[in-house]
Motif scaffolding. Structure first.
Motif, PDB file in Angstrom:
ATOM      1  N   ASN A  40      -1.409  -1.766 -28.750  1.00 55.93           N
ATOM      2  CA  ASN A  40      -1.764  -1.143 -30.025  1.00 55.93           C
ATOM      3  C   ASN A  40      -2.067   0.346 -29.889  1.00 55.93           C
ATOM      4  OD1 ASN A  40      -4.087  -1.409 -28.565  1.00 55.93           O
ATOM      5  ND2 ASN A  40      -5.331  -2.277 -30.230  1.00 55.93           N
ATOM      6  N   GLN A  41      -1.758   0.922 -28.726  1.00 58.83           N
ATOM      7  CA  GLN A  41      -2.016   2.336 -28.486  1.00 58.83           C
ATOM      8  C   GLN A  41      -0.701   3.103 -28.359  1.00 58.83           C
ATOM      9  OE1 GLN A  41      -4.342   1.805 -24.861  1.00 58.83           O
ATOM     10  NE2 GLN A  41      -6.214   2.392 -25.961  1.00 58.83           N
ATOM     11  N   THR A  42      -0.803   4.421 -28.466  1.00 64.43           N
ATOM     12  CA  THR A  42       0.368   5.277 -28.248  1.00 64.43           C
ATOM     13  C   THR A  42      -0.048   6.499 -27.444  1.00 64.43           C
ATOM     14  OG1 THR A  42       0.058   6.583 -30.271  1.00 64.43           O
ATOM     15  CG2 THR A  42       1.406   4.588 -30.440  1.00 64.43           C
ATOM     16  N   LEU A  43       0.929   7.145 -26.827  1.00 61.84           N
ATOM     17  CA  LEU A  43       0.739   8.456 -26.210  1.00 61.84           C
ATOM     18  C   LEU A  43       1.374   9.497 -27.115  1.00 61.84           C
ATOM     19  CD1 LEU A  43       1.584   8.092 -22.394  1.00 61.84           C
ATOM     20  CD2 LEU A  43      -0.626   7.831 -23.512  1.00 61.84           C
ATOM     21  N   ILE A  44       0.730  10.619 -27.282  1.00 57.78           N
ATOM     22  CA  ILE A  44       1.277  11.725 -28.054  1.00 57.78           C
ATOM     23  C   ILE A  44       1.342  12.949 -27.146  1.00 57.78           C
ATOM     24  CG2 ILE A  44       0.970  13.231 -30.052  1.00 57.78           C
ATOM     25  CD1 ILE A  44      -0.518  10.972 -31.429  1.00 57.78           C
ATOM     26  N   SER A  45       2.512  13.567 -27.082  1.00 55.13           N
ATOM     27  CA  SER A  45       2.689  14.718 -26.200  1.00 55.13           C
ATOM     28  C   SER A  45       1.719  15.838 -26.578  1.00 55.13           C
ATOM     29  CB  SER A  45       4.133  15.220 -26.251  1.00 55.13           C
ATOM     30  OG  SER A  45       4.464  15.681 -27.544  1.00 55.13           O
ATOM     31  N   ASP A  46       1.455  16.698 -25.612  1.00 51.19           N
ATOM     32  CA  ASP A  46       0.416  17.723 -25.778  1.00 51.19           C
ATOM     33  C   ASP A  46       0.664  18.611 -26.995  1.00 51.19           C
ATOM     34  OD1 ASP A  46      -1.935  19.189 -24.792  1.00 51.19           O
ATOM     35  OD2 ASP A  46      -0.511  20.791 -24.389  1.00 51.19           O
ATOM     36  N   GLY A  47       1.929  18.916 -27.286  1.00 49.93           N
ATOM     37  CA  GLY A  47       2.240  19.756 -28.439  1.00 49.93           C
ATOM     38  C   GLY A  47       2.442  18.977 -29.725  1.00 49.93           C
ATOM     39  N   GLY A  48       2.320  17.661 -29.674  1.00 51.44           N
ATOM     40  CA  GLY A  48       2.446  16.832 -30.877  1.00 51.44           C
ATOM     41  C   GLY A  48       3.869  16.617 -31.334  1.00 51.44           C
ATOM     42  N   THR A  49       4.854  16.794 -30.426  1.00 49.67           N
ATOM     43  CA  THR A  49       6.254  16.660 -30.834  1.00 49.67           C
ATOM     44  C   THR A  49       6.760  15.235 -30.693  1.00 49.67           C
ATOM     45  OG1 THR A  49       6.660  18.940 -30.139  1.00 49.67           O
ATOM     46  CG2 THR A  49       8.590  17.552 -30.463  1.00 49.67           C
ATOM     47  N   PHE A  50       6.345  14.534 -29.633  1.00 50.69           N
ATOM     48  CA  PHE A  50       6.858  13.187 -29.377  1.00 50.69           C
ATOM     49  C   PHE A  50       5.720  12.184 -29.212  1.00 50.69           C
ATOM     50  CE2 PHE A  50      10.454  15.832 -28.164  1.00 50.69           C
ATOM     51  CZ  PHE A  50      11.512  15.121 -28.731  1.00 50.69           C
ATOM     52  N   GLU A  51       6.075  10.904 -29.398  1.00 48.62           N
ATOM     53  CA  GLU A  51       5.104   9.823 -29.310  1.00 48.62           C
ATOM     54  C   GLU A  51       5.731   8.652 -28.563  1.00 48.62           C
ATOM     55  OE1 GLU A  51       2.088   7.310 -32.294  1.00 48.62           O
ATOM     56  OE2 GLU A  51       3.601   8.689 -33.103  1.00 48.62           O
ATOM     57  N   LEU A  52       4.966   8.052 -27.676  1.00 45.59           N
ATOM     58  CA  LEU A  52       5.389   6.869 -26.929  1.00 45.59           C
ATOM     59  C   LEU A  52       4.575   5.678 -27.409  1.00 45.59           C
ATOM     60  CD1 LEU A  52       6.813   5.502 -24.373  1.00 45.59           C
ATOM     61  CD2 LEU A  52       4.708   6.088 -23.147  1.00 45.59           C
ATOM     62  N   GLY A  53       5.257   4.580 -27.693  1.00 48.75           N
ATOM     63  CA  GLY A  53       4.543   3.399 -28.144  1.00 48.75           C
ATOM     64  C   GLY A  53       5.479   2.220 -28.300  1.00 48.75           C
ATOM     65  N   PHE A  54       4.958   1.173 -28.924  1.00 53.46           N
ATOM     66  CA  PHE A  54       5.746  -0.038 -29.143  1.00 53.46           C
ATOM     67  C   PHE A  54       6.221  -0.071 -30.588  1.00 53.46           C
ATOM     68  CE2 PHE A  54       2.956  -0.888 -25.587  1.00 53.46           C
ATOM     69  CZ  PHE A  54       3.810  -1.489 -24.665  1.00 53.46           C
ATOM     70  N   PHE A  55       7.444  -0.530 -30.788  1.00 54.07           N
ATOM     71  CA  PHE A  55       8.006  -0.554 -32.136  1.00 54.07           C
ATOM     72  C   PHE A  55       8.939  -1.749 -32.284  1.00 54.07           C
ATOM     73  CE2 PHE A  55      11.361   1.312 -29.699  1.00 54.07           C
ATOM     74  CZ  PHE A  55      12.548   0.994 -30.358  1.00 54.07           C
ATOM     75  N   SER A  56       9.140  -2.138 -33.526  1.00 51.18           N
ATOM     76  CA  SER A  56      10.118  -3.171 -33.860  1.00 51.18           C
ATOM     77  C   SER A  56      11.112  -2.569 -34.834  1.00 51.18           C
ATOM     78  CB  SER A  56       9.428  -4.387 -34.496  1.00 51.18           C
ATOM     79  OG  SER A  56      10.394  -5.328 -34.922  1.00 51.18           O
ATOM     80  N   PRO A  57      12.399  -2.491 -34.474  1.00 50.94           N
ATOM     81  CA  PRO A  57      13.380  -1.851 -35.365  1.00 50.94           C
ATOM     82  C   PRO A  57      13.461  -2.506 -36.735  1.00 50.94           C
ATOM     83  CG  PRO A  57      14.305  -2.218 -33.173  1.00 50.94           C
ATOM     84  CD  PRO A  57      13.008  -2.952 -33.226  1.00 50.94           C
ATOM     85  N   ARG A  58      13.149  -3.793 -36.810  1.00 51.20           N
ATOM     86  CA  ARG A  58      13.237  -4.511 -38.088  1.00 51.20           C
ATOM     87  C   ARG A  58      11.862  -4.684 -38.727  1.00 51.20           C
ATOM     88  NH1 ARG A  58      16.941  -9.297 -35.427  1.00 51.20           N
ATOM     89  NH2 ARG A  58      18.586  -7.931 -34.620  1.00 51.20           N
ATOM     90  N   ASN A  59      10.859  -3.987 -38.173  1.00 50.63           N
ATOM     91  CA  ASN A  59       9.471  -4.103 -38.629  1.00 50.63           C
ATOM     92  C   ASN A  59       8.906  -5.504 -38.399  1.00 50.63           C
ATOM     93  OD1 ASN A  59       9.296  -1.420 -39.550  1.00 50.63           O
ATOM     94  ND2 ASN A  59      10.358  -1.988 -41.445  1.00 50.63           N
ATOM     95  N   SER A  60       9.648  -6.319 -37.720  1.00 49.29           N
ATOM     96  CA  SER A  60       9.181  -7.640 -37.297  1.00 49.29           C
ATOM     97  C   SER A  60      10.166  -8.137 -36.258  1.00 49.29           C
ATOM     98  CB  SER A  60       9.112  -8.614 -38.485  1.00 49.29           C
ATOM     99  OG  SER A  60      10.395  -8.838 -39.032  1.00 49.29           O
ATOM    100  N   GLY A  61       9.762  -9.114 -35.464  1.00 48.00           N
ATOM    101  CA  GLY A  61      10.667  -9.645 -34.458  1.00 48.00           C
ATOM    102  C   GLY A  61      10.513  -8.933 -33.137  1.00 48.00           C
ATOM    103  N   PRO A  62      11.611  -8.770 -32.378  1.00 44.24           N
ATOM    104  CA  PRO A  62      11.535  -8.196 -31.023  1.00 44.24           C
ATOM    105  C   PRO A  62      10.842  -6.843 -31.000  1.00 44.24           C
ATOM    106  CG  PRO A  62      13.732  -9.062 -31.469  1.00 44.24           C
ATOM    107  CD  PRO A  62      12.989  -9.103 -32.765  1.00 44.24           C
TER     108      PRO A  62
END
Length: 802
Positions: A40-62
């Motif tokens: 349930n956490q994410t990493l955000i790059s120092d300049g706020g350009t990119f974010e690393l985290g978990f996602f589901s392309p269909r908003n549900s499922g894998p």
């Protein structure tokens, strides 16, 4: 026993607490051995350009671990770690540093789902920061300041996206091949069917392949400034480069402006696209795509032929060659290509036919020497009877290096000679060369004669008309007007050669570019596109009408440009865009826009000499100048009517869905009351901050006409007011405008007020207004039957059935 702390001690405690809380609240950009990243956490790059985290392309499922842009509202994933091993639930997974210092993704049972795969890490004190370039890197905590210190980086393992600073190509020291692989589907990031990367046989070239076998498109080799097959100009802010050393062979690009957000993505359909983010439209726009046309298809015309996309028959044999299968060739079957017409006279008299601005053939059989001159290369080719063609390897400066082909020449295409300086010299017999020169002489003579006749005709016209600034055009009244003509070269220079970064919009006519003339005046250039839904008639229509109309609420036409097939209109530049963004304005601004548009329409309907019906009034056609004054634009669909002509029927139904009056859309009847209807829709949109065709309500299926009508009948019209409006404004004035809007969108034209009446209603707060009757186009609709992908901004022109 209570003890009071000293002010100094309390200050220390408070400061420590604040630092602790701020550290908890601050965005985290690094994983360490003691701080993993949970599901349930994410990493955000120092300049706020990119974010690393978990996602589901269909908003549900894998669920997948990925990186996406953090600084834009549309989630755009640029890298996926576990693309072929998704998890069902992110709540029990964690991304952490393993016991051996490696980066691992584990589930609740500590089973490794994915890892960076680095073995024999000597240091166990590793960290994983997410850089502002979008690169996730693994390295020793004490030395991770440069790429040389990285033990692993996501940039070395791209998925379907190439970002600025990434390398596409080979690290020969460790046999690392960095290439793109498409997603399987738009919502499935697992390995897809297409790849794009470098192949090193001969001169390095980029290949787009399907299933890693069938070639779809080939870039051609690097020619010193670009790849040979790239016939389109790149964005001015993109700086591409190609590096070839004994250790590395790769392509990369950077951006000169840090505010430019761009990416190159290999789609699941096999198209490689350069995308640019638009803060104005809040969407990604494709600046170019590969394959771009039929000539991009690998070997489209077969061996010894060239593909020319602007030719009626796009394939033609090279000089000295004829179709191998004439019957198939005449039936547009080009796959077998061409063969030699005459037996070679080698080592007799032979020469070369120069092809300008072309994509060089593929490296099937070749020889290369990077130090030879062009003359030495020619002599080398002539000395070998198997040589088919030659070219330089580097076109910069005077050109250098020698590239020689043997046997068949395949996958050649003609490029715009202004966008490519690459020339190829095709070996031909003396007779073929003589025939070719004779044809060129005949064509040259014909062209010279045509130019001479054209100059004589131009001189005759100039002497007769003595109009040097522009041309006379006839309007319905029979009067002539003089419209300044601007030079194409000047317009191209003003818009940075129609750079995509200067593109500020696009409609049925074509794209619109921002530019600046040498005197510093900013302009907007509307350029008729080849696939425009409108055409030369609309171009002439707009030029004729708007050149004669002068009003503070109408956009000003500065001139036009007609050069060959080019058709352009040049306007004063409107720095504040159009009324589509009116929902960000305070009420006084919105009211002034409503009044300004009403006055502009009144001028068209009553006060201008021509009596104009606009027929395409909508939010995107109302522009705002530097002082937020509204100005009506786009007169391509306008019609002039007689003083007593109120209604007219046309076989050509034009307008924009969501703004068209019922009588226009159904029966093709238009009048000044058609514009009044469009104005009413615009008023309701400005007040509500919503668009008619995009409007949806959870409690009913009415559109933006039916919804306020329902509220009006229920005595709740105030609920239509945009929630983003400031807290303090004259509610009575807003309610009055709602009533005026409803009066304007009544079903029957005779019930709608004239624009003169609308102005009186807006100017007088005391005059009694009539009650609105039944509206047009407000019936409930079935959401399943409505295509909400259709835009309010689409101007339609439709010919009724014959």
């Amino acid at each position: 026993m209570e003890t009071a702390c000293s002010p100094y001690f309390c200050c220390i405690l408070m400061t420590t607490a604040l630092l602790f809380v701020s550290r908890l609240c601050a965005p985290v950009d690094t994983i360490t051995s003691s701080s993993p990243m949970n599901g349930n956490q994410t990493l955000i790059s120092d300049g706020g350009t990119f974010e690393l985290g978990f996602f589901s392309p269909r908003n549900s499922g894998p669920v997948y671990l990925g990186i996406w842009f953090h600084n834009i509202p549309t989630r755009t994933v640029v890298w996926v770690a576990n693309r072929d091993s998704p998890v069902n639930d992110s709540s029990s997974v964690a991304l952490k540093i393993g016991n051996d210092g490696d980066l691992v993704l584990v589930d609740g049972t500590e089973r490794i789902i994915w890892s960076s795969g680095i073995a024999n890490i000597t240091s166990k004190d590793t960290v994983v920061p997410l850089l502002d370039s979008g690169n996730l890197v693994l390295g020793d905590q004490g030395s991770i300041s440069s790429s040389d210190d990285y033990l692993w980086q996501s940039f070395d393992h791209p998925t379907n996206t190439l970002l600025a600073g990434m390398k596409l190509g080979w690290d020969l020291r460790v046999s690392l091949d960095r290439y793109l692989t498409s997603w399987k589907r738009e919502d499935d990031p697992s390995l897809g069917d297409f790849t794009y990367g470098f192949e090193l046989e001969g001169l390095p070239q980029k290949f787009l392949r399907k299933y890693n076998s069938k070639v779809i498109q080939r870039s051609g080799p690097w020619e010193g400034t670009r790849f040979s097959g790239l016939g389109m100009s790149s964005l001015s802010t993109i700086r591409p480069s190609f590096v070839q050393t004994p250790d590395e062979v790769y392509y990369t690009y950077n951006v000169s402006n840090k505010s430019t957000i761009t990416r190159t993505v290999l789609s699941h359909t096999g198209s490689l696209q350069r995308c640019l983010w638009s803060d104005q439209n809040l969407e990604w726009s494709v600046t170019y795509s590969i394959p771009n046309d039929a000539c991009d298809e690998y070997g489209k015309c077969g061996p010894n032929a060239i593909c020319t996309i602007n030719s009626p028959r796009i394939c033609s044999c090279l000089t000295g060659y004829i179709p191998k299968s004439p019957l198939d060739w005449s039936a547009l079957g080009w796959s077998e290509g061409c063969v030699k017409k005459n037996p070679s006279s080698c080592p007799g008299k032979e020469g070369f036919r120069k092809l300008k601005g072309v994509k060089v053939p593929d490296m099937l059989q070749f020889w290369i020497n990077t130090s030879m001159s062009l003359k030495e290369c020619r002599d080398k080719c002539l000395s070998n009877c198997s040589c088919s063609a030659y070219s330089v390897t580097d076109i910069e400066g005077r050109g250098s290096g020698c590239l020689i082909w043997y046997g068949d020449l395949i996958d050649m295409r003609q490029l715009n000679e202004f966008s490519s300086n690459q020339n190829v010299f095709i070996r031909v017999t003396a007779s073929d060369l003589a025939n070719s020169n004779r044809k060129r002489w005949i064509v040259g003579a014909a062209v010279s004669a045509s130019i001479f006749l054209a100059l004589i005709l131009a001189l005759f016209v100039w002497v007769k008309s003595r109009k040097v600034r522009g041309r006379h055009v006839d309007v319905h009244s029979g009067d002539d007007i003089e419209l300044p003509m601007l030079n194409f070269v000047a317009i191209a220079k003003a818009t940075d050669n129609f750079s995509y970064l200067n593109k500020i919009g696009e409609g049925g006519f074509g794209p619109v570019y921002r530019g600046q003339l040498p005197n510093g005046k900013e302009i907007a250039v509307k350029r008729l596109s080849e696939n425009s839904r409108q055409g030369s008639d609309e171009f002439k229509n707009e030029a004729l009408f708007i050149a004669r109309l002068q009003h503070r609420n109408l956009v000003k036409l500065l001139g036009c440009c007609i050069d060959g097939e080019e058709r352009m209109l040049i306007y004063e530049y409107m720095p504040n865009g159009n009324v589509t963004a009116a929902n960000s304005l305070v009420w006084r601004r919105r009211f002034d826009i409503i009044v300004g548009v009403a006055r502009g329409l009144l001028y068209l309907h009553r006060d201008s000499r021509l009596r104009i019906i606009h027929r395409d009034l909508k939010a995107s056609n109302v522009l705002l100048d530097s002082e937020m004054n509204p100005k009506i634009s786009d007169f391509g669909m306008a019609r002039a009517v007689g003083g007593d002509q109120m209604l007219e029927k046309t076989m050509r139904v034009v307008g924009t869905y969501g703004y068209m009056s019922p009588e226009n859309a159904i029966d093709g009847i238009f009048s000044t009351k058609s514009d009044v209807f469009s104005f009413g829709v615009l008023v309701l949109e400005i007040i509500s901050g919503r668009k008619n065709r995009a409007f949806r309500h959870p409690d009913h299926n009415f559109n933006l006409l039916g919804h306020p009508w329902k509220l009006w009948l229920e005595g709740k019209a105030f609920e239509l007011i945009d929630e983003k409006m400031e807290d303090s404004f004259a509610v009575s004035e807003v309610m009055r405008c709602i009533q005026i809007g409803l009066l304007c969108v009544q079903r029957h034209p005779e019930d709608r007020p004239s624009m003169a009446s609308v102005i009186l209603m807006l100017d007088s707060q005391s005059a009694m207004l009539p009650q609105p009757k039944q509206l047009g186009f407000f019936d409930e609709r079935n959401h399943e039957d409505v295509d909400y992908s259709l835009s309010n901004e689409m101007t339609i022109t439709q010919i009724e059935g014959r």
